[in-house]
Design a protein around this motif. Structure first.
Motif, PDB file in Angstrom:
ATOM      1  N   HIS A   1       0.859  -1.188   0.000  1.00 53.24           N
ATOM      2  CA  HIS A   1       0.000   0.000   0.000  1.00 53.24           C
ATOM      3  C   HIS A   1       0.889   1.229   0.000  1.00 53.24           C
ATOM      4  O   HIS A   1       2.113   1.130   0.174  1.00 53.24           O
ATOM      5  CB  HIS A   1      -0.950   0.008   1.203  1.00 53.24           C
ATOM      6  N   ASP A   2       0.294   2.400  -0.202  1.00 55.61           N
ATOM      7  CA  ASP A   2       1.062   3.637  -0.181  1.00 55.61           C
ATOM      8  C   ASP A   2       0.455   4.611   0.826  1.00 55.61           C
ATOM      9  O   ASP A   2      -0.682   4.458   1.252  1.00 55.61           O
ATOM     10  CB  ASP A   2       1.136   4.275  -1.574  1.00 55.61           C
ATOM     11  N   SER A   3       1.258   5.585   1.234  1.00 54.29           N
ATOM     12  CA  SER A   3       0.779   6.619   2.152  1.00 54.29           C
ATOM     13  C   SER A   3       0.537   7.895   1.358  1.00 54.29           C
ATOM     14  O   SER A   3       1.227   8.901   1.532  1.00 54.29           O
ATOM     15  CB  SER A   3       1.810   6.863   3.260  1.00 54.29           C
ATOM     16  N   ASN A   4      -0.431   7.828   0.461  1.00 56.65           N
ATOM     17  CA  ASN A   4      -0.694   8.916  -0.475  1.00 56.65           C
ATOM     18  C   ASN A   4      -2.201   9.128  -0.561  1.00 56.65           C
ATOM     19  O   ASN A   4      -2.872   8.528  -1.411  1.00 56.65           O
ATOM     20  CB  ASN A   4      -0.104   8.566  -1.841  1.00 56.65           C
TER      21      ASN A   4
ATOM     22  N   ALA B   1       5.964   9.999  -2.581  1.00 61.22           N
ATOM     23  CA  ALA B   1       5.030   9.238  -1.749  1.00 61.22           C
ATOM     24  C   ALA B   1       5.707   7.968  -1.236  1.00 61.22           C
ATOM     25  O   ALA B   1       6.523   7.353  -1.936  1.00 61.22           O
ATOM     26  CB  ALA B   1       3.780   8.878  -2.548  1.00 61.22           C
ATOM     27  N   ARG B   2       5.380   7.569  -0.025  1.00 65.83           N
ATOM     28  CA  ARG B   2       5.935   6.351   0.547  1.00 65.83           C
ATOM     29  C   ARG B   2       5.118   5.147   0.119  1.00 65.83           C
ATOM     30  O   ARG B   2       3.888   5.149   0.230  1.00 65.83           O
ATOM     31  CB  ARG B   2       5.938   6.444   2.072  1.00 65.83           C
ATOM     32  N   VAL B   3       5.804   4.146  -0.380  1.00 60.68           N
ATOM     33  CA  VAL B   3       5.168   2.898  -0.781  1.00 60.68           C
ATOM     34  C   VAL B   3       5.712   1.795   0.120  1.00 60.68           C
ATOM     35  O   VAL B   3       6.941   1.639   0.249  1.00 60.68           O
ATOM     36  CB  VAL B   3       5.457   2.559  -2.254  1.00 60.68           C
ATOM     37  N   PHE B   4       4.829   1.068   0.754  1.00 58.42           N
ATOM     38  CA  PHE B   4       5.247  -0.049   1.585  1.00 58.42           C
ATOM     39  C   PHE B   4       5.343  -1.287   0.705  1.00 58.42           C
ATOM     40  O   PHE B   4       4.350  -1.704   0.091  1.00 58.42           O
ATOM     41  CB  PHE B   4       4.269  -0.266   2.740  1.00 58.42           C
ATOM     42  N   VAL B   5       6.545  -1.830   0.614  1.00 60.60           N
ATOM     43  CA  VAL B   5       6.783  -2.978  -0.261  1.00 60.60           C
ATOM     44  C   VAL B   5       7.197  -4.173   0.581  1.00 60.60           C
ATOM     45  O   VAL B   5       7.827  -4.028   1.632  1.00 60.60           O
ATOM     46  CB  VAL B   5       7.873  -2.672  -1.317  1.00 60.60           C
TER      47      VAL B   5
ATOM     48  N   PRO C   1       9.027   0.723   4.021  1.00 59.66           N
ATOM     49  CA  PRO C   1       8.546   1.936   3.351  1.00 59.66           C
ATOM     50  C   PRO C   1       9.670   2.560   2.522  1.00 59.66           C
ATOM     51  O   PRO C   1      10.766   2.810   3.030  1.00 59.66           O
ATOM     52  CB  PRO C   1       8.160   2.842   4.529  1.00 59.66           C
ATOM     53  N   VAL C   2       9.414   2.773   1.234  1.00 57.83           N
ATOM     54  CA  VAL C   2      10.422   3.386   0.363  1.00 57.83           C
ATOM     55  C   VAL C   2       9.740   4.450  -0.489  1.00 57.83           C
ATOM     56  O   VAL C   2       8.540   4.354  -0.779  1.00 57.83           O
ATOM     57  CB  VAL C   2      11.105   2.340  -0.550  1.00 57.83           C
TER      58      VAL C   2
ATOM     59  N   TRP D   1      12.102   5.442  -5.924  1.00 54.89           N
ATOM     60  CA  TRP D   1      13.085   4.367  -5.875  1.00 54.89           C
ATOM     61  C   TRP D   1      12.456   3.024  -6.196  1.00 54.89           C
ATOM     62  O   TRP D   1      13.043   2.206  -6.912  1.00 54.89           O
ATOM     63  CB  TRP D   1      13.746   4.334  -4.496  1.00 54.89           C
ATOM     64  N   MET D   2      11.264   2.794  -5.692  1.00 57.17           N
ATOM     65  CA  MET D   2      10.604   1.522  -5.960  1.00 57.17           C
ATOM     66  C   MET D   2      10.284   1.369  -7.450  1.00 57.17           C
ATOM     67  O   MET D   2      10.599   0.359  -8.085  1.00 57.17           O
ATOM     68  CB  MET D   2       9.332   1.419  -5.118  1.00 57.17           C
TER      69      MET D   2
END
Length: 227
Positions: free
Chosen positions: A6-9, A156-160, A171-172, A176-177
């Motif tokens: 998921h993302d924090s966006n 935006a931070r994406v949790f991978v 969280p990246v 970069w992801m």
């Protein structure tokens, strides 16, 4: 090596991304119908509605007489080879698609998604002019969504789910992801990978998203956002 979770966006313009969820639902429903077919019929559906370069180029007759040759540039994106192929594409679309629909608006997002599917198929066709196997899957269109995300929300931070020693969520930044993802596609193109993956469709779809998103976004949505 990683999967987005998921993302924090947060969305800022629409309460519910019904086009994105609708695309996911329709794609899953199409595959559910495919999955119920006997193997021979499953393969025939891929031939009928997949994107076969020599058919689109009119070098070989269209398997479905009533279907225009160009229609396969769209229909292929709603077919998949197996459940893993489907679920991987839908996971990426679930994570990234809602924010792109938010940034473009419902109608523009649908046009954007289909345009990326078409341009991804044309990129594949351009490097496989004599190809006689069907291109299947939403990967090119989803790559377009990812291309849009990297220019609109790179911070935006994406949790991978990353597999380092054991799978762990990290969280990246989206830049970069998604940058790692597109670099991987380029790597496999350069080395001439023999894997049955449409690398050029991924690259074409991603490039389409990068170009189209700034042209189609709402004026209130800045480039290089997501902070």
């Amino acid at each position: 090596m990683f999967l987005p979770l998921h993302d924090s966006n947060p969305r800022r313009h629409i309460p519910f991304p019904f086009v994105n969820y609708g695309l996911i639902a329709v794609t899953i429903a199409v595959f559910a119908v495919q999955a119920m077919l006997p193997p021979a019929a499953f393969d025939q559906a891929a031939i009928n509605f997949g994107m076969i370069p020599i058919v689109v180029r009119d070098l070989y007759p269209q398997p479905v007489p009533w279907l225009p040759d160009w229609a396969n540039l769209v229909t292929y994106a709603f077919l998949h080879a197996d459940w893993l192929h489907l679920l991987t594409n839908m996971l990426f679309l679930w994570v990234f698609g809602d924010n792109i629909e938010d940034a473009l608006g419902h109608a523009k997002y649908l046009v954007f998604y289909l345009a990326c599917a078409v341009l991804a198929a044309l990129a594949h066709l351009g490097f496989n002019l004599e190809g006689n196997g069907p291109l299947l899957g939403a990967s090119g269109a989803v790559a377009g969504v990812m291309g849009a995300y990297i220019v609109l929300f790179p911070h935006a931070r994406v949790f991978v789910l990353a597999r380092i020693v054991i799978p762990i969520p990290l969280p990246v930044p989206a830049f970069w992801m998604l940058g790692f993802w597109i670099a991987t596609q380029l790597f496999y193109v350069v080395i001439g990978s023999d894997e049955p993956v449409a690398w050029w469709a991924h690259l074409g779809g991603f490039a389409a998203g990068v170009v189209l998103a700034p042209l189609m976004k709402r004026r209130a949505v800045p480039l290089w956002g997501g902070r």
